[in-house]
Enzyme design. Structure first.
Site, mmCIF file in Angstrom:
data_model
loop_
_atom_site.group_PDB
_atom_site.id
_atom_site.type_symbol
_atom_site.label_atom_id
_atom_site.label_comp_id
_atom_site.label_asym_id
_atom_site.label_seq_id
_atom_site.Cartn_x
_atom_site.Cartn_y
_atom_site.Cartn_z
ATOM 1 N N ARG A 69 0.774 -1.179 -0.009
ATOM 2 C CA ARG A 69 0.070 -0.032 -0.005
ATOM 3 C C ARG A 69 0.658 1.375 -0.120
ATOM 4 O O ARG A 69 0.161 2.178 0.128
ATOM 5 C CB ARG A 69 -1.027 -0.162 1.167
ATOM 6 C CG ARG A 69 -1.992 -1.194 1.182
ATOM 7 C CD ARG A 69 -2.892 -1.290 0.002
ATOM 8 N NE ARG A 69 -3.874 -2.115 -0.008
ATOM 9 C CZ ARG A 69 -4.430 -2.771 -1.123
ATOM 10 N NH1 ARG A 69 -3.773 -2.450 -2.149
ATOM 11 N NH2 ARG A 69 -5.314 -3.716 -0.761
ATOM 12 N N HIS A 236 -3.173 -15.971 -7.610
ATOM 13 C CA HIS A 236 -4.577 -16.486 -6.891
ATOM 14 C C HIS A 236 -5.593 -17.098 -7.900
ATOM 15 O O HIS A 236 -6.591 -16.661 -7.955
ATOM 16 C CB HIS A 236 -5.234 -15.116 -6.386
ATOM 17 C CG HIS A 236 -5.264 -13.755 -7.303
ATOM 18 N ND1 HIS A 236 -5.525 -14.015 -8.471
ATOM 19 C CD2 HIS A 236 -4.792 -12.700 -6.677
ATOM 20 C CE1 HIS A 236 -5.469 -12.658 -9.051
ATOM 21 N NE2 HIS A 236 -5.100 -11.634 -8.036
ATOM 22 N N ASN A 282 -10.715 -10.321 -4.537
ATOM 23 C CA ASN A 282 -10.919 -10.403 -5.951
ATOM 24 C C ASN A 282 -9.598 -11.429 -6.465
ATOM 25 O O ASN A 282 -8.544 -10.883 -6.366
ATOM 26 C CB ASN A 282 -10.979 -9.112 -6.632
ATOM 27 C CG ASN A 282 -11.219 -9.250 -8.189
ATOM 28 O OD1 ASN A 282 -11.962 -10.234 -8.466
ATOM 29 N ND2 ASN A 282 -10.922 -8.158 -8.942
ATOM 30 N N ASP A 309 -1.855 -12.829 -1.246
ATOM 31 C CA ASP A 309 -2.685 -11.814 -1.547
ATOM 32 C C ASP A 309 -3.084 -10.709 -0.439
ATOM 33 O O ASP A 309 -4.318 -10.137 -0.414
ATOM 34 C CB ASP A 309 -3.826 -12.125 -2.412
ATOM 35 C CG ASP A 309 -4.530 -11.018 -3.350
ATOM 36 O OD1 ASP A 309 -3.896 -9.767 -3.332
ATOM 37 O OD2 ASP A 309 -5.524 -11.228 -4.044
HETATM 38 ZN ZN LIG Z 1 -4.918 -9.652 -7.978
#
Ligand SMILES: [Zn+2]
Length: 432
Positions: A69, A236, A282, A309
């Site tokens: 981030r 993922h 997601n 993730d």
């Molecule tokens: Zn992704």
């Protein structure tokens, strides 16, 4: 990295544990001197002793999919807090994703992230974006990022939609000797969807994302890997048919690797019935059959990597209604325990998926996921495979609190983490 003068660095012995690395398993003490494993054997001693009774001593874990981030969303996480969570989770290296603000799509931003990581309690590597601004329109200056050591490129958060551009990126990547990682999602099919399209989305009245949106891009990229010879890493993976396609591609000898996240192999779309955005992610949580297929793919080695993730979001953003909240959940401090608790795999195979396999995907296998032997870098994780604990967001190092496992009892607890020989976590406590 802060360096302590050699003469002042105490020698350390990790005492009484079972050493597991890619070469197998044995009971041994491990002596660490000046950042390097000095000796592995019975009855060793040193200035300082780290207790490893009942524990497994393993190469440090490597996460190929971490959202730190920073720059841009420091209220959700910083490189430092993310890296501290990683160290607490047993990780000695993480690969940062490029969907920051600005995106990591140039040498300047790569330098910035690497600089921020220099004092972090785990090694921070970064991926670079495939396209400028991750907008999917023109190739990013991959060569200048590769020159700084970037080995993996991805537009994660989005997949590269344009077939021709993806082919060119792959051809370019072959020339640079780097890997492309793909977030497989067809935007046109997914547009407006907030969870898996199926029984639960219909019942809850939430717009869905079909499994086919992932599978079409997996299929395309396997075809393009065949055409170009480019190494492609599928991020993922979440559906049974994705796993089946990757199994065939690997069997055909294509340069394809894949990862699964703990949440995709432990949770299903039924969780969304709570309308709690902590379960919004997601790709979305899918069906029980998909979970079973992912577990089978991990067990047979089709999916050789477990990635977190790790996606911190502030409480304010996760308190929005389901369709407005951002997707993503925390992962670094729970991945090892979830894998040990939920997967029917030998510990050595779990560690392969969490350490030396991802080290190769990230291109950091010269420093991480190494055998535990004299002369090797002392990036190590010591964990008690039987210790049970309860997941509490408030106990985490992350600036965010969005774990879907709040209150869940899990098995497997990190006791010590050593980064280049320095105990950055001791007896479960962060040292910096
Ligand atoms: Zn992704």
């Amino acid at each position: 990295m802060r360096r302590v003068p050699v003469a002042d660095r105490p020698t350390i012995v990790i005492k009484g544990g079972t050493v597991i690395d890619a070469s197998g398993e044995r009971v041994a003490d491990v002596v660490v001197v000046d950042g390097v494993v000095k000796a592995v054997g019975p009855d060793l001693s040193a200035d300082r002793t780290l207790d490893a009774a009942g524990c497994i001593v393993a190469p440090g874990l490597v996460d190929v999919h971490t959202h730190l981030r920073e720059p841009g969303k420091e209220e959700a996480e910083t490189v430092e807090t993310g890296a501290r969570g990683a160290a607490l989770g047993g990780y000695t290296a993480v690969l940062a994703m490029p969907n920051t603000t600005p995106a990591i799509d140039s040498a300047a931003v790569v330098r910035q992230v690497l600089e921020l990581g220099r004092t972090a309690p785990c090694d921070v590597y970064t991926s670079g974006a495939i396209t400028v601004g991750r907008a999917g329109e023109q190739l990013a200056p991959m060569a200048e990022m590769a020159e700084l050591g970037v080995k993996v490129f991805t537009d994660d958060g989005a997949g590269v939609q344009d077939n021709r551009l993806m082919r060119r990126a792959m051809e370019y990547a072959v020339g640079l000797g780097v890997t492309l990682a793909q977030h497989c999602e067809d935007d046109a099919l997914c547009g407006g969807g907030h969870m898996h399209e199926g029984e639960w989305s219909a019942r809850l009245g939430i717009a869905g994302q079909p499994a086919e949106a992932e599978e079409l891009m997996v299929m395309r990229d396997i075809a393009l890997a065949r055409l170009t010879g480019c190494r492609i890493h599928f991020q993922h993976m979440s559906t049974a048919r994705s796993v089946a396609m990757i199994r065939d591609a690997v069997a055909a000898g294509l340069p394809v690797t894949a990862e699964a996240t703990p949440h995709h192999f432990t949770l299903t779309h039924a969780e969304c019935a709570s309308y709690d955005p902590v379960f919004k992610v997601n790709p979305p949580l899918r069906t029980a059959a998909d979970v079973d297929a992912l577990r089978a793919g991990l067990a047979d080695g089709t999916i050789a990597t477990i990635a977190t993730d790790h996606a911190p979001h502030t409480p304010e953003s996760k308190e929005l209604p389901f369709d407005q909240a951002p997707p993503g959940m925390l992962g670094l401090e729970t991945a090892l325990a979830l894998a040990l608790t939920e997967l029917d795999m030998p510990v050595g195979q779990v560690l392969a998926a969490l350490s030396w396999n991802p080290a190769r995907v990230a291109g950091v296998e010269d420093r991480h996921g190494r055998p535990i032997a004299a002369g090797e870098p002392a990036n190590l994780c010591v964990f008690d495979p039987e210790a049970t604990w309860t997941v509490r967001a408030d106990d985490m190092a992350s600036r965010s609190r969005n774990t879907p496992y709040e209150g869940r009892e899990v098995r497997g607890k990190v006791r010590h983490t050593l980064l280049h020989g320095e105990p950055v976590v001791m007896a479960g406590e962060p040292q910096r």
